[in-house]
Design an enzyme around this catalytic site. Structure first.
Site, PDB file in Angstrom:
ATOM      1  N   CYS A 153      60.455 -49.594 -15.100  1.00  0.00           N
ATOM      2  CA  CYS A 153      59.927 -48.761 -14.017  1.00  0.00           C
ATOM      3  C   CYS A 153      59.363 -47.458 -14.581  1.00  0.00           C
ATOM      4  O   CYS A 153      60.071 -46.720 -15.264  1.00  0.00           O
ATOM      5  CB  CYS A 153      61.016 -48.445 -13.001  1.00  0.00           C
ATOM      6  N   GLY A 274      51.158 -59.732 -12.268  1.00  0.00           N
ATOM      7  CA  GLY A 274      50.168 -58.673 -12.462  1.00  0.00           C
ATOM      8  C   GLY A 274      48.805 -59.099 -11.969  1.00  0.00           C
ATOM      9  O   GLY A 274      48.056 -59.761 -12.684  1.00  0.00           O
ATOM     10  N   GLY A 275      48.490 -58.774 -10.720  1.00  0.00           N
ATOM     11  CA  GLY A 275      47.154 -59.006 -10.200  1.00  0.00           C
ATOM     12  C   GLY A 275      46.868 -60.395  -9.686  1.00  0.00           C
ATOM     13  O   GLY A 275      45.714 -60.707  -9.375  1.00  0.00           O
ATOM     14  N   THR A 297      51.562 -57.003  -5.358  1.00  0.00           N
ATOM     15  CA  THR A 297      50.569 -56.303  -4.543  1.00  0.00           C
ATOM     16  C   THR A 297      49.952 -57.215  -3.492  1.00  0.00           C
ATOM     17  O   THR A 297      49.788 -56.820  -2.328  1.00  0.00           O
ATOM     18  CB  THR A 297      49.475 -55.698  -5.435  1.00  0.00           C
TER      19      THR A 297
END
Length: 320
Positions: A153, A274-275, A297
């Site tokens: 983090c 990631g993405g 996300t």
């Protein structure tokens, strides 16, 4: 050999704000398109969350057009601004709260074999305590459990990600109890040069206690600006970036780790994150060596339906 994860379909959520409590975890666990779920990262004692500082936004990477910090709805009602920036630290809910959620989900789904990955962090000593607490609950519930040590983090003041530093990384690996009956993995930050990958894989080889690596967490020290002002209310406007903007870096990290892990003959799975927001992103992650693929996300943007869309895309291609 440490215990292994079994995730089918090979899709799950990453530890993220959209895995904070049962209102998020229940639909994720109920989805037939997730093969496992991950809780938001917790501490044994909880984190001093501050709504005025610890928040997030969605943004367009080229135009720096962003939502206000802390979008009000989930999933997000608008289709643009597919990247995210967050200044969250860790969950305000202590580990005991997540173990209660695990018990609830297990009681509601007594026949399920879908794993729940409990994401934790803290000091090495508190991580030992956390692993032992999860292991104790695992003896009392029917669903399989695993532990992710989040060493990545970027938003905790005064505590840079331990996985960037060899001595700190090894201290956390030594904190994994010998003979642990659960799969234990590490969530690592984005690395940018060969020595960092080598440092990690050397430590993994020496430890022999790690079942999986989740790669990658957000990229720290990023700023989104509008009208010459940083948008996030954190100090300096800094936050961890995720979504499509980090996807090439995450693919490179997974590819590099896969090559080194295989070269050393280590039996360690990689969760690529990631993405990833669609079937194409999923296929890219699998192509570079991820056994399993996680989403964060795009979960915030699309809700749990993102997993249905990815699975549907994969299924259509398989029939061609």
């Amino acid at each position: 050999m440490p215990p292994r994860l079994a995730i089918s379909p090979p899709l799950l959520n990453a530890a993220c704000p959209w895995a904070t409590d049962l209102t998020y975890l229940r639909p994720l666990y109920a989805s037939p398109s997730t093969g496992a779920i991950t809780t938001r990262t917790s501490l044994v004692e909880g984190y001093p969350h501050n709504d005025a500082v610890n928040t997030f936004l969605f943004f367009d990477a080229s135009a720096h057009d962003s939502t206000p910090p802390g979008p009000a709805s989930f999933p997000s009602p608008e289709t643009g601004r597919t990247c995210s920036l967050n200044s969250f630290g860790l969950s305000p809910i202590p580990l005991a709260g997540y173990l209660d959620m695990v018990r609830t989900l297990a009681a509601e789904n007594p026949l399920s074999t879908k794993p729940i990955i409990v994401s934790v962090t803290g000091t090495p000593a508190s991580c030992t305590q956390a692993i032992e607490a999860v292991e104790a609950v695992a003896r009392d519930v029917s669903v399989p459990l695993a532990v992710e040590l989040n060493l990545s983090c970027p938003n905790v003041p005064g505590h840079p990600p331990p996985a960037y530093y060899s001595d700190e990384l090894r201290a956390f690996l030594a904190a994994i109890p010998a003979g642990c009956t659960l799969p234990v993995g590490l969530k690592v930050p984005p690395y940018t040069h060969a020595d960092q990958f080598g440092m990690l894989v050397d430590a993994l080889a020496e430890s022999g206690r790690v079942s999986f690596v989740t790669s990658t967490n957000t990229l720290g020290n990023c700023v989104v600006m509008q009208r010459d002002q940083a948008v996030l209310p954190s100090e300096g406007g800094f936050g961890g970036m995720a979504g499509p903007a980090i996807h090439p870096l995450s693919l490179g990290n997974v590819a590099s780790l896969r090559a080194l892990v295989d070269e050393r003959g280590l039996d360690i799975d990689i969760i690529g994150v990631g993405g990833v927001s669609d079937g194409q992103g999923y296929r890219r992650m699998r192509k570079v060596g991820a056994q399993f693929v996680a989403v964060a996300t795009a979960l915030g943007k699309q809700g749990p339906a993102v997993f249905d869309r990815i699975n549907s895309s994969i299924g259509r291609e398989a029939k061609l």
